[in-house]
Design an enzyme around this catalytic site. Structure first.
Site, short mmCIF file in Angstrom:
data_model
loop_
_atom_site.label_atom_id
_atom_site.label_comp_id
_atom_site.label_asym_id
_atom_site.label_seq_id
_atom_site.Cartn_x
_atom_site.Cartn_y
_atom_site.Cartn_z
N GLY A 1 -49.23 -20.93 7.53
CA GLY A 1 -48.82 -21.11 8.91
C GLY A 1 -48.72 -22.71 9.29
N GLY B 1 -41.07 -26.94 15.59
CA GLY B 1 -40.47 -26.10 14.29
C GLY B 1 -40.16 -27.17 13.49
CB SER B 2 -36.80 -29.23 13.50
OG SER B 2 -36.03 -28.18 13.13
CD1 TRP C 1 -40.73 -19.62 14.81
CD2 TRP C 1 -39.83 -17.41 14.49
NE1 TRP C 1 -39.92 -19.33 15.88
CE2 TRP C 1 -39.37 -18.00 15.94
CE3 TRP C 1 -39.30 -16.18 14.49
CZ2 TRP C 1 -38.57 -17.53 16.97
CZ3 TRP C 1 -38.35 -15.71 15.43
CH2 TRP C 1 -38.20 -16.29 16.43
CB SER D 1 -38.49 -14.11 2.81
OG SER D 1 -37.16 -14.67 3.14
NE ARG E 1 -37.46 -27.58 3.25
CZ ARG E 1 -37.81 -28.58 4.08
NH1 ARG E 1 -37.62 -29.87 3.24
NH2 ARG E 1 -38.08 -28.87 5.02
CD GLU F 1 -39.41 -22.29 3.55
OE1 GLU F 1 -39.44 -23.39 3.15
OE2 GLU F 1 -40.02 -21.48 3.68
N GLY F 2 -36.49 -25.79 6.95
CA GLY F 2 -35.47 -27.04 7.26
C GLY F 2 -34.28 -26.49 7.56
#
Lengths: 250, 395
Positions: B136, B143-144, B168, B97, B254, B374-375
C-alpha cells in the site's frame, strides 16, 4: 528401496526435425532437447516409491553425449539423488549395444527396481528396457500403467487392446512405464538449484559396433490438399460417393 | 490441446543463459501451458484471479524466488527471476502482477528493511503462499507523486495507530498482510515515511474490490481503508527510512515488469505468426502479404532488442551494478514495445482479434495498466530526462 531410472535425451516433441546433409541423421542445429517424456513417468514413479518407503536412493543413468548431463540434471531437479552418464559421442542405432552398456553399469548396483520409459520418442524402438532385463536375467514388465509393490513382490497393470492385463513379478525387476502411471512433477526451482550440487558421474561408455546401420532417412510424403465437396446436407451424397469410390473407406 | 509454447529466440539469447536459468524458464513455461493457459480466458472474462493456482506457484518456488534459501526462498539469481516473470506474463499480466507484488513489493521490503524476527516470521510463510501480501503506497490523490501521501502513523505507548486510504492495490482483498507506507511525522516530512506490516484482519482495516476494470481482469485490485488501525511496536519495518524505501521496492518490481512485458509480447507475436500462416484470404495465407510481413518483422525486431536489454539489465543486477535509471529505461521501453506488439497482433487477427479465445486483446488491455503502474511511462521518461540533463522536470 534402491531404484535406477534409465533416461534418454531426445529432441523436443514440438521440434520440427530436419534431415542432415548426410541423409541419414538429424540436423541438430537449433533443436531443443528434452528428457524423453516416457522417462518422466519412470522418474516420477521412482521418486514416489522412495518417498513411500521413506528411504532409499534413486539413481539416474543415461547413455549419450556430454549434453545429456543436462537431461540427467532435469531428473535430479525433480528429486533423484545422483546421476551417471555413460558418455558416447552418439547413441548407437542398435539398441542392443545401448542395452549392453547399461546392463554392465547396472549389474552390480544392487537395485530393487530398474525403470525405463516404455519407448524413446525419437526412435520408437521400445527395446532397450526388455533387452537390459534379458541381459541381467531379471523379470520384465513393459508399458506399466499401474503399479503396486508389497515387500519383494510387485503387481503391474498394462493396458492392452480392449482390456487390462495384470502381471505379478518378484523384485528385483525391470519395468518400462507408460502414460497414465502417474502425473510427473515439475522440477521446482529449489530442486533446480539443488541439482547442481548432486553427484553426476561421467564414464566413457563401452560400446560395440552393433549390427545395424541407417541407410537413409526420408520425410513422410507431403499430404495432398484436401477437397471441399460442397456445403451442408446437399454435399452429403457426393461425399459418400467419394468415400466409397475414391477413398474406398466405406 | 493447444501446441506448447516454444518461445521466440531469433538471436540465440538462450545461448547466453546458464543451464539453470533455462531449466527455471522451462519449468515455469510448462507450468503456464498446463495450468494457466486452459483457465485464463474464463477467469479474465469473469473478472476473477485464478486463486487456486497459488499453492502450485508456491510449490514451484515462484514467490520471492531471488531471495535467500534460509528464508524458504529459491535463492535464484536475478536473470532467472526475470525469466519467471517473463513466463508468467506470457500467460497473463495479472498473474505476473500477483507474483511481482508478493515477491518484490511484500517479501522484498521485509527482507530489506525488516528485523531478523520479521524475516523469519513472514518470509517462509509468504514463499509457501500461506500468507499473501499486498503493498500500500499509492493513494487516491497521490499516484505519481507518492511524496504527498496523507496516510499517517502515530506512535503511542503500545504501538502505532494508522489512518488513511490506499488505492489500486494489487492483491488488496486477497491479502493476509499489507505493507503500508505512512508518514510518521509532519505532512510535508517525506523523510518520515516508514513501512508497516499490517495483518488485514486488524480492526479498522478494510479492503474493497475496485469494480469495473477493463484491464487486469484476472487480478485483484482493491482500495484499502485504514481507520484507527492499531498495530504493535514491532509492526514497523525498522530499517525503512523515508520515501527512498518504497522506491527501492518499486525498482525491484519494475525490474520484473521489464521482463514480464517481454513475455506478453512473446505470446502475442507467437499468436500473430501462427495466425498469419493459417488464415487464408484472397486465396493465400495473410502472412504472404507484405503489410502483415512488415508487422511481423517489426515485432520480431523489437522483441529481440527487448530480450537483450533485459538480459544485460539482469546481468548488471546480478553484479550489483544496476541503477534505478537503467531499470526505468527497460520498463519504459519494454512495456511500450509489448503494448505495440499486442495492438498490432490484435489488428493482424482481424475480427478474431477481439475474442477472448485469442490472447492479443487480453494482453493489450492488461498492458495498458502495466504502462501506467509502477511508474507511468511518462514518469520514467522524466527519470531518464533527469539522468541525462541533471535537471529535474517533475515539479
Amino acid at each position: 528401496m534402491k531404484i535406477a531410472v534409465c533416461v534418454k535425451r531426445v529432441p523436443d516433441s514440438e521440434t520440427r526435425v530436419k534431415i542432415a546433409s548426410d541423409g541419414k541423421s538429424l540436423d541438430e542445429t537449433g533443436v531443443k532437447f528434452i528428457l524423453n517424456p516416457y522417462d518422466e513417468f519412470a522418474v516420477e514413479e521412482a521418486l514416489r516409491r522412495k518417498e513411500q518407503a521413506g528411504s532409499g536412493e534413486v539413481v539416474v543413468v543415461s547413455l549419450g553425449p556430454a549434453a545429456a548431463q543436462e537431461t540427467i540434471r532435469t531428473a535430479l531437479a525433480m528429486g533423484a539423488d545422483r546421476g551417471v552418464l555413460l558418455e558416447a559421442d552418439r547413441v548407437p542405432v542398435d539398441g542392443l549395444e545401448v542395452a549392453k552398456a547399461l546392463a554392465a553399469e547396472l549389474k552390480n548396483g544392487g537395485y530393487d527396481l530398474i525403470l525405463f520409459g516404455k519407448m524413446a520418442i525419437d526412435d520408437y524402438n521400445h527395446q532397450v528396457g526388455p533387452m537390459v532385463a534379458e541381459l541381467l536375467d531379471l523379470p520384465c514388465v513393459t508399458a506399466v500403467a499401474h503399479l503396486d509393490i508389497a515387500g519383494q513382490r510387485g503387481t503391474a497393470e498394462r493396458e492392452i487392446e480392449g482390456g487390462v492385463e495384470t502381471v505379478e513379478f518378484p523384485l528385483p525387476a525391470v519395468l518400462t512405464t507408460d502414460k497414465g502411471l502417474n502425473e510427473p512433477r515439475y522440477p521446482a526451482l529449489k530442486g533446480i538449484m539443488a541439482a547442481k550440487k548432486k553427484p553426476l558421474e561421467l564414464k566413457r561408455a563401452a560400446l560395440g559396433a552393433g549390427g545395424l546401420e541407417v541407410l537413409g532417412l526420408t520425410p513422410p510424403p507431403q499430404r495432398k490438399d484436401g477437397k471441399v465437396v460442397g456445403e451442408g446436407p446437399a454435399a452429403v451424397p457426393e461425399l459418400l460417393r467419394l468415400l466409397r469410390e475414391e477413398a474406398k473407406v466405406l | 490441446m493447444a501446441p506448447k509454447f516454444q518461445g521466440v529466440d531469433f538471436y540465440d539469447v538462450d545461448g547466453l543463459l546458464s543451464e539453470e536459468e533455462r531449466a527455471v524458464r522451462d519449468t515455469v513455461r510448462a507450468w503456464v501451458d498446463d495450468n494457466l493457459m486452459p483457465v485464463i480466458a474464463e477467469h479474465y472474462l469473469e473478472g476473477r484471479f485464478p486463486k487456486h493456482l497459488v499453492p502450485q506457484m508456491a510449490e514451484l518456488g515462484l514467490f520471492g524466488a531471488n531471495l535467500p534459501e534460509e528464508y524458504g526462498c529459491a535463492g535464484l539469481n536475478h536473470v532467472a527471476y526475470g525469466l519467471i516473470m517473463q513466463e508468467l506474463e506470457r500467460g497473463d499480466s495479472g498473474v505476473r502482477s500477483f507474483a511481482s507484488v508478493q515477491g518484490a513489493l511484500v517479501m522484498y521490503p521485509i527482507f530489506a528493511f525488516g528485523s531478523e524476527e520479521q524475516k523469519r516470521h513472514w518470509l517462509p510463510k509468504m514463499a509457501a503462499g500461506e500468507v499473501i501480501g499486498c503493498f500500500g503506497l499509492t493513494e487516491p490523490d497521490y499516484g505519481s507523486n507518492p511524496a504527498g501521501m496523507i496516510t499517517t502513523a502515530r506512535e503511542t505507548k503500545s504501538g502505532w495507530i494508522l489512518n488513511g486510504a490506499k488505492m489500486w492495490i494489487t492483491n488488496g482483498s486477497t491479502a493476509h498482510a499489507a505493507i503500508i507506507w505512512a508518514k510518521t511525522g509532519q505532512p510535508d516530512d517525506v523523510e518520515s515515511i516508514r513501512g508497516f506490516i499490517v495483518p488485514t484482519d486488524t480492526q479498522g482495516f478494510s479492503a474493497k474490490d475496485q469494480k469495473g476494470k477493463l484491464s487486469l481482469r484476472a487480478s485483484d485490485t482493491s482500495e484499502l481503508v485504514l481507520q484507527d488501525v492499531c498495530v504493535p511496536k514491532d509492526a514497523v519495518l525498522p530499517k525503512s527510512a523515508g520515501l527512498k524505501s518504497p522506491l527501492l521496492c518499486l525498482t525491484q518490481a519494475r525490474y520484473g515488469i521489464a521482463w514480464g512485458a517481454v513475455g506478453a509480447a512473446l505470446a502475442c507475436y507467437d499468436e500473430a505468426v501462427s495466425y498469419a500462416k493459417a488464415r487464408v484470404m484472397f486465396g493465400k495465407p495473410i502472412g504472404a502479404f507484405q503489410l502483415q510481413q512488415a508487422r511481423l518483422a517489426e515485432m520480431l525486431t523489437e522483441i529481440t532488442k527487448a530480450q537483450l536489454l533485459c538480459l544485460q539489465l539482469g546481468r548488471l543486477k546480478d553484479q550489483g551494478k544496476v541503477t534505478p535509471q537503467q531499470v526505468s529505461l527497460a520498463k519504459r521501453n519494454n512495456v511500450s514495445m509489448a503494448t505495440d506488439v499486442a495492438r498490432e497482433t490484435r489488428r493482424l487477427l482481424g475480427a478474431n482479434g477481439i475474442l477472448a479465445e485469442y490472447q492479443a486483446m487480453r494482453h493489450l488491455a492488461n498492458l495498458e495498466s502495466v504502462y501506467t503502474y509502477e511508474g507511468t511511462h511518462d514518469i520514467h521518461t522524466l527519470i531518464l530526462g533527469q539522468e541525462i540533463t541533471g535537471l529535474n522536470a517533475f515539479n
